[in-house]
Design an enzyme around this catalytic site. Sequence first.
Site, PDB file in Angstrom:
ATOM      1  N   GLY A  14       8.014 -35.329  14.690  1.00 53.62           N
ATOM      2  CA  GLY A  14       8.255 -33.838  13.746  1.00 53.62           C
ATOM      3  C   GLY A  14       9.616 -34.100  13.187  1.00 53.62           C
ATOM      4  CB  SER A  15      11.476 -36.285  11.813  1.00 51.62           C
ATOM      5  OG  SER A  15      11.083 -37.330  10.552  1.00 51.62           O
ATOM      6  NE  ARG A  67     -13.550 -37.538  15.913  1.00 46.85           N
ATOM      7  CZ  ARG A  67     -12.127 -38.298  16.290  1.00 46.85           C
ATOM      8  NH1 ARG A  67     -11.280 -37.651  15.608  1.00 46.85           N
ATOM      9  NH2 ARG A  67     -12.039 -39.433  17.164  1.00 46.85           N
ATOM     10  CG  MET A  92      -0.509 -39.924  15.240  1.00 42.08           C
ATOM     11  SD  MET A  92      -0.204 -40.537  13.433  1.00 42.08           S
ATOM     12  CE  MET A  92      -0.759 -42.231  14.423  1.00 42.08           C
ATOM     13  NE  ARG A  93      -7.947 -36.489  18.160  1.00 48.04           N
ATOM     14  CZ  ARG A  93      -8.456 -37.867  19.531  1.00 48.04           C
ATOM     15  NH1 ARG A  93      -8.230 -38.613  19.398  1.00 48.04           N
ATOM     16  NH2 ARG A  93      -9.378 -37.435  19.653  1.00 48.04           N
ATOM     17  CG  LEU A  95      -8.381 -33.681  10.855  1.00 41.12           C
ATOM     18  CD1 LEU A  95      -7.278 -32.884   9.519  1.00 41.12           C
ATOM     19  CD2 LEU A  95      -8.387 -32.864  11.737  1.00 41.12           C
ATOM     20  CG  ASN A 109      -1.270 -36.840   6.311  1.00 42.34           C
ATOM     21  OD1 ASN A 109      -1.047 -36.908   7.511  1.00 42.34           O
ATOM     22  ND2 ASN A 109      -1.866 -38.404   5.680  1.00 42.34           N
ATOM     23  CG  HIS A 111      -0.748 -42.847   4.297  1.00 42.47           C
ATOM     24  ND1 HIS A 111      -1.248 -43.122   5.649  1.00 42.47           N
ATOM     25  CD2 HIS A 111      -0.603 -44.267   3.832  1.00 42.47           C
ATOM     26  CE1 HIS A 111      -1.095 -44.506   5.842  1.00 42.47           C
ATOM     27  NE2 HIS A 111      -1.321 -44.810   4.825  1.00 42.47           N
ATOM     28  CB  SER A 138       1.226 -41.233  -0.658  1.00 43.12           C
ATOM     29  OG  SER A 138       1.394 -42.776  -1.034  1.00 43.12           O
ATOM     30  CG  ASP A 147      -4.013 -42.206   5.197  1.00 44.56           C
ATOM     31  OD1 ASP A 147      -4.640 -40.587   5.793  1.00 44.56           O
ATOM     32  OD2 ASP A 147      -4.715 -42.816   6.243  1.00 44.56           O
TER      33      ASP A 147
HETATM   34  C1  GRF Z   1       5.707 -40.683   9.189  1.00 43.19           C
HETATM   35  O1  GRF Z   1       6.155 -41.970   9.121  1.00 43.19           O
HETATM   36  C2  GRF Z   1       4.771 -39.946   8.788  1.00 43.19           C
HETATM   37  O2  GRF Z   1       4.287 -40.434   7.406  1.00 43.19           O
HETATM   38  C3  GRF Z   1       3.506 -40.852   9.441  1.00 43.19           C
HETATM   39  O3  GRF Z   1       3.755 -40.600  10.932  1.00 43.19           O
HETATM   40  C4  GRF Z   1       5.491 -40.526  11.204  1.00 43.19           C
HETATM   41  C5  GRF Z   1       5.937 -39.082  11.522  1.00 43.19           C
HETATM   42  O4  GRF Z   1       7.093 -39.249  11.992  1.00 43.19           O
HETATM   43  N1  GRF Z   1       2.010 -40.194   9.474  1.00 43.19           N
HETATM   44  P1  GRF Z   1       7.822 -37.847  12.012  1.00 43.19           P
HETATM   45  O5  GRF Z   1       6.422 -37.140  12.916  1.00 43.19           O
HETATM   46  O6  GRF Z   1       7.483 -36.972  10.762  1.00 43.19           O
HETATM   47  O7  GRF Z   1       8.796 -38.555  12.626  1.00 43.19           O
END
Ligand code: GRF
Length: 197
Positions: A14-15, A67, A92-93, A95, A109, A111, A138, A147
Amino acid sequence: MSRLRLAILISGRGSNMAQLIAAAADPAYPAEATLVLSNKADAEGLETARQHGVRACAIPHAEFPDRKTFERAVDAALDSANIDIIALAGFMRVLTPWFVQRWGRRMINIHPSLLPKYPGLNTHARAIEAGDAEAGCSVHWVSEGVDEGDVIEQARVPVQPGDTPQSLAARTLVEEHRLYPQALAKACAQIRPRRAS
Ligand code: GRF
């Protein structure tokens, strides 16, 4: 003008979420961080969100038979919080078309590649393997293809000699943290509150 109600969907650290919450702490920012949802109960980002005073809960996908029922639960949580815009941040799911159509041009999103290059996983390893001189990240609208949606903004980072996927990921993450709040603000300018539509 009222601010858009933002939900951030995460699966882990969650950074990027933390950067969005920090940006939205400014009353002049066009969205307020209303809700954080994780599909994993042990996601580190849930606690981070709570420490910043944002409501955060897990809807663990593994507890649902499929799902569809998982997404219906997520949709109900978003609806009951009157969410206007969704930011996926390391969610990481994949949709389904049902969910994507329902939230259509209200979901973005981040990516870690220069889309359309390298959709999917292992983006940094693929960029190094290909001998690319630059990589990046992006922010894009979410569409049915993974994506594949229209890009809102990108940031570039150089690939340096001796880079590993980890070192390139770390350099890219710095740019992600700068890019996401800025791109989310840009996306907000294109949507209206749902309750008014
Ligand atoms: C990030 O690199 C994001 O681009 C990718 O997964 C990572 C998630 O990192 N989809 P965080 O959970 O936001 O720290």
